[in-house]
Each structure stands twice: as C-alpha cells, then as structure tokens.
Design a protein around this motif. Structure first.
Motif, PDB file in Angstrom:
ATOM      1  N   GLN A 220      36.265  32.506  39.347  1.00  0.00           N
ATOM      2  CA  GLN A 220      36.534  31.702  38.165  1.00  0.00           C
ATOM      3  C   GLN A 220      35.285  30.918  37.786  1.00  0.00           C
ATOM      4  O   GLN A 220      35.028  29.851  38.332  1.00  0.00           O
ATOM      5  CB  GLN A 220      37.704  30.747  38.417  1.00  0.00           C
ATOM      6  CG  GLN A 220      39.010  31.462  38.733  1.00  0.00           C
ATOM      7  CD  GLN A 220      40.147  30.485  38.986  1.00  0.00           C
ATOM      8  OE1 GLN A 220      39.917  29.337  39.357  1.00  0.00           O
ATOM      9  NE2 GLN A 220      41.371  30.943  38.778  1.00  0.00           N
TER      10      GLN A 220
ATOM     11  N   ALA B 180      37.333  38.378  36.557  1.00  0.00           N
ATOM     12  CA  ALA B 180      38.687  38.153  37.067  1.00  0.00           C
ATOM     13  C   ALA B 180      39.094  39.151  38.157  1.00  0.00           C
ATOM     14  O   ALA B 180      39.749  38.752  39.140  1.00  0.00           O
ATOM     15  CB  ALA B 180      39.688  38.184  35.916  1.00  0.00           C
ATOM     16  N   PRO B 181      38.737  40.450  38.043  1.00  0.00           N
ATOM     17  CA  PRO B 181      39.126  41.386  39.119  1.00  0.00           C
ATOM     18  C   PRO B 181      38.550  41.019  40.485  1.00  0.00           C
ATOM     19  O   PRO B 181      39.083  41.443  41.506  1.00  0.00           O
ATOM     20  CB  PRO B 181      38.563  42.725  38.627  1.00  0.00           C
ATOM     21  CG  PRO B 181      38.508  42.590  37.139  1.00  0.00           C
ATOM     22  CD  PRO B 181      38.145  41.165  36.901  1.00  0.00           C
ATOM     23  N   LEU B 182      37.475  40.240  40.507  1.00  0.00           N
ATOM     24  CA  LEU B 182      36.886  39.796  41.775  1.00  0.00           C
ATOM     25  C   LEU B 182      37.526  38.510  42.287  1.00  0.00           C
ATOM     26  O   LEU B 182      37.200  38.042  43.387  1.00  0.00           O
ATOM     27  CB  LEU B 182      35.375  39.580  41.621  1.00  0.00           C
ATOM     28  CG  LEU B 182      34.534  40.797  41.233  1.00  0.00           C
ATOM     29  CD1 LEU B 182      33.072  40.398  41.059  1.00  0.00           C
ATOM     30  CD2 LEU B 182      34.674  41.903  42.266  1.00  0.00           C
ATOM     31  N   GLY B 183      38.422  37.935  41.488  1.00  0.00           N
ATOM     32  CA  GLY B 183      39.040  36.678  41.878  1.00  0.00           C
ATOM     33  C   GLY B 183      38.139  35.475  41.702  1.00  0.00           C
ATOM     34  O   GLY B 183      38.381  34.425  42.297  1.00  0.00           O
TER      35      GLY B 183
ATOM     36  N   ARG C   9      28.385  43.449  38.303  1.00  0.00           N
ATOM     37  CA  ARG C   9      29.083  43.203  37.037  1.00  0.00           C
ATOM     38  C   ARG C   9      28.220  42.401  36.062  1.00  0.00           C
ATOM     39  O   ARG C   9      28.208  42.675  34.864  1.00  0.00           O
ATOM     40  CB  ARG C   9      30.409  42.475  37.297  1.00  0.00           C
ATOM     41  CG  ARG C   9      31.461  43.378  37.938  1.00  0.00           C
ATOM     42  CD  ARG C   9      32.756  42.639  38.219  1.00  0.00           C
ATOM     43  NE  ARG C   9      33.742  43.551  38.778  1.00  0.00           N
ATOM     44  CZ  ARG C   9      34.700  44.169  38.064  1.00  0.00           C
ATOM     45  NH1 ARG C   9      34.790  43.939  36.766  1.00  0.00           N
ATOM     46  NH2 ARG C   9      35.542  44.990  38.639  1.00  0.00           N
TER      47      ARG C   9
ATOM     48  N   ALA D  78      36.928  37.056  31.962  1.00  0.00           N
ATOM     49  CA  ALA D  78      37.719  38.283  32.050  1.00  0.00           C
ATOM     50  C   ALA D  78      36.985  39.361  32.844  1.00  0.00           C
ATOM     51  O   ALA D  78      37.598  40.121  33.603  1.00  0.00           O
ATOM     52  CB  ALA D  78      38.042  38.787  30.648  1.00  0.00           C
ATOM     53  N   THR D  79      35.648  39.417  32.695  1.00  0.00           N
ATOM     54  CA  THR D  79      34.858  40.407  33.423  1.00  0.00           C
ATOM     55  C   THR D  79      34.909  40.171  34.929  1.00  0.00           C
ATOM     56  O   THR D  79      34.933  41.127  35.722  1.00  0.00           O
ATOM     57  CB  THR D  79      33.394  40.356  32.948  1.00  0.00           C
ATOM     58  OG1 THR D  79      33.347  40.626  31.538  1.00  0.00           O
ATOM     59  CG2 THR D  79      32.532  41.360  33.683  1.00  0.00           C
TER      60      THR D  79
END
Length: 314
Positions: A263, A258-261, A287, A255-256
């Motif tokens: 996985q 995810a904003p960077l795309g 992050r 989740a941390t």
C-alpha cells in the motif's frame, strides 16, 4: 554432531565462550557473558553496541588487562595470558576512547615516550606524525593541541611497532569530516598491508560503508555477526522505495501494487513511498520498471535500524 573448534592460528582474534563478571558471585554484573567471536586476518572489523554493551571490556580482555571469568582468547594465534603473550602484545596497537597525555610534553616527545615503553623504533616517531598531519605541530606542547589533534596523536602511538592487530575505541571522536576521511584512508592502506583492525564506534553511518564485517553486542552478549549485507538480510524492517512520476502514473500505482499486498503512501508533491518487505523487493521493482517513472530510490535499513531490530529480537 559436535562443532569443530576453530584453529586460533587462522584468525587475528578468536574468543570462545568468553565471560567477564564483576561484583558478588551471587549477583554478578555480566559485562560479557558467553561471547564467541572470530575476526579473520586482514579485515576492518566493526564492534557495535550501546554504552554498557561490553565493547570496552572486550578490548581490555584482548589486551590482557583483565582476566576472563571463563572462556579463552587468542590473539594472532597466541593465547591471551599464556607464556608467549607478553611478547605478542608488542604487536598490538590500542587507541582508547579517553587517552591520557602529558600536556607539557611536545607531540614528538609524547610519541618517543610511548616508543620507549613499547620497545618500538623511535626513528619512526616523526615520520608517523607527518603521515597523520601533525608534522608541523610535532614540537609544540600537547596542551596547545585541539581535541582532533590529540586524537591523531593517540592514533600515532597505536601505530608504533608495526602492529598486526589494531584496537580502536571511538577513534574518530573529535575529528572533523576531512580528518575522518583521512583516518579511514589510513586504515585502507593498513588493510592492504594485512593489518587487522577492530574498531568500535557509536557513529554507525561511518562503519556502514567501510567495514568488512562487524559484531553486535547487547548487555554483554553477542547478538549478531557478519557483513552489513548479511545482517540486513536478517532485519525484519522493510525497505523504503520512493518513486517520482506524473500525478496520473502515481494515481495508478496502488492498483498496480495491490497484488503484492503493498500500500503506497503519498509523501511530498510528485513522490510516493512504498514500505516493502525484503522478499518482495524484486517483484516490486519489476512492476515499477514497467511504469513511466521519473525517478526511483531504494533505501535499505540503516545499520542503526538493523542493530535495534536485531537487539529487540535477541
């Protein structure tokens, strides 16, 4: 705008549009095809390529053993094949991949023979053998030498005559790890004295941490040239970042990130791996730095990975 022609006197080695073709003009084998290459003075410069890429042909051209089909070469400011090249060639040192030696001669006699052929100082032969760890075997016949000893003897003959440019073709073949370390220590000392070295090797991990810059050949063409860092920056393969943390922290990382795309994937117990494009390296690390991690490792693409990536893109 017309590109400026480099000054040959400023480079240890300069090739301009160099090609070497074999066979029929109607269906030539292009061992080298339009290579432009600059090797600055005083560098340890790597030459990388698969079998048949053109590395050995390039060495033969630099030594004047074969003529280019087209193009020009300069060694230490002297045009290869020109009227001044015969004398300039005495300041070249060459270690071929497969060195033929007379088994009945001793190591010292072998080196003295090469010294006479090169008009070099024969008094340097024994000190050179001592420097390369062959002093105790100097008077033993070469037939009793191991492959590694033969390789060091070949390196000794390349150093005769205080060469300003060394051409080294697979020079660590047959050397154990300790001898390989000593070999590169010798190259470091030569570099400090201003000697330029062009080294070809299939062991890319050896070159990765040691060369100032390198050129990559594929099918006779130059596909890339620059420092390892420069070539990595051109590589499209992702970096691999591995982190260790408690299961709770690892569970929250998807989740941390995810904003960077990105996985992340679980590997073994207590570790998580993220394949990260180079442009997201710093945002990713920022992050991760805010998390209570136990460990973090960043693995750049290896030189081998970079070579195959750039070869595919060429």
């Amino acid at each position: 705008m017309t590109a400026l022609t480099p000054d040959p006197s400023l480079h240890a080695l300069l090739l301009q549009d160099v090609a070497r073709h074999y066979g029929s003009p109607h269906a030539p084998v292009k061992a080298l095809d339009g290579v432009d290459l600059c090797v600055p003075r005083g560098q340890l410069f790597g030459l990388v390529g698969h079998n048949g890429a053109g590395k050995s042909t390039l060495f033969k051209l630099v030594l004047g053993l074969v003529r280019p089909t087209r193009g020009q070469l300069w060694v230490q400011g002297i045009e290869v094949g020109g009227p001044a090249f015969r004398q300039a060639r005495q300041r070249l040192g060459y270690l071929p991949e497969h060195l033929a030696l007379y088994d009945n001669l001793s190591g010292l006699e072998t080196l003295q023979l090469f010294a006479r052929l090169k008009s070099a100082d024969a008094a340097r032969c024994l000190p050179l053998l001592d420097e390369l760890g062959l002093g105790a075997a100097a008077r033993r016949p070469v037939r009793e030498y191991s492959k590694g000893m033969r390789q060091r003897l070949g390196f000794a003959q390349a150093l005769l005559g205080e060469p300003g440019l060394l051409l080294l073709d697979e020079p660590t073949s047959g050397l154990d790890p300790a001898a390989t370390r000593d070999f590169y220590a010798t190259l470091d000392r030569l570099r400090q004295r201003g000697v330029t070295m062009l080294i070809s090797s299939h062991v890319l991990a050896e070159l990765e941490q040691r060369v100032d810059a390198l050129a990559m050949l594929s099918a006779g063409r130059l596909i890339a040239q620059g420092s390892v860092a420069d070539l990595r920056a051109r590589c499209t393969r992702p970096l691999q970042v591995q982190v260790s943390a408690t299961p709770e922290v690892l569970d929250g990382l998807p989740a941390t990130l995810a904003p960077l795309g990105l996985q992340p994937q679980r590997t073994d117990a207590g570790r998580l791996q993220v394949d990260c494009p180079r442009e997201l390296k710093l945002p990713l690390l920022a992050r991760l730095a805010a998390q209570p991690l136990a460990d973090l490792q960043v693995q750049e693409p290896t030189l081998e990975t970079v070579y195959f990536d750039l070869r595919e893109a060429a």
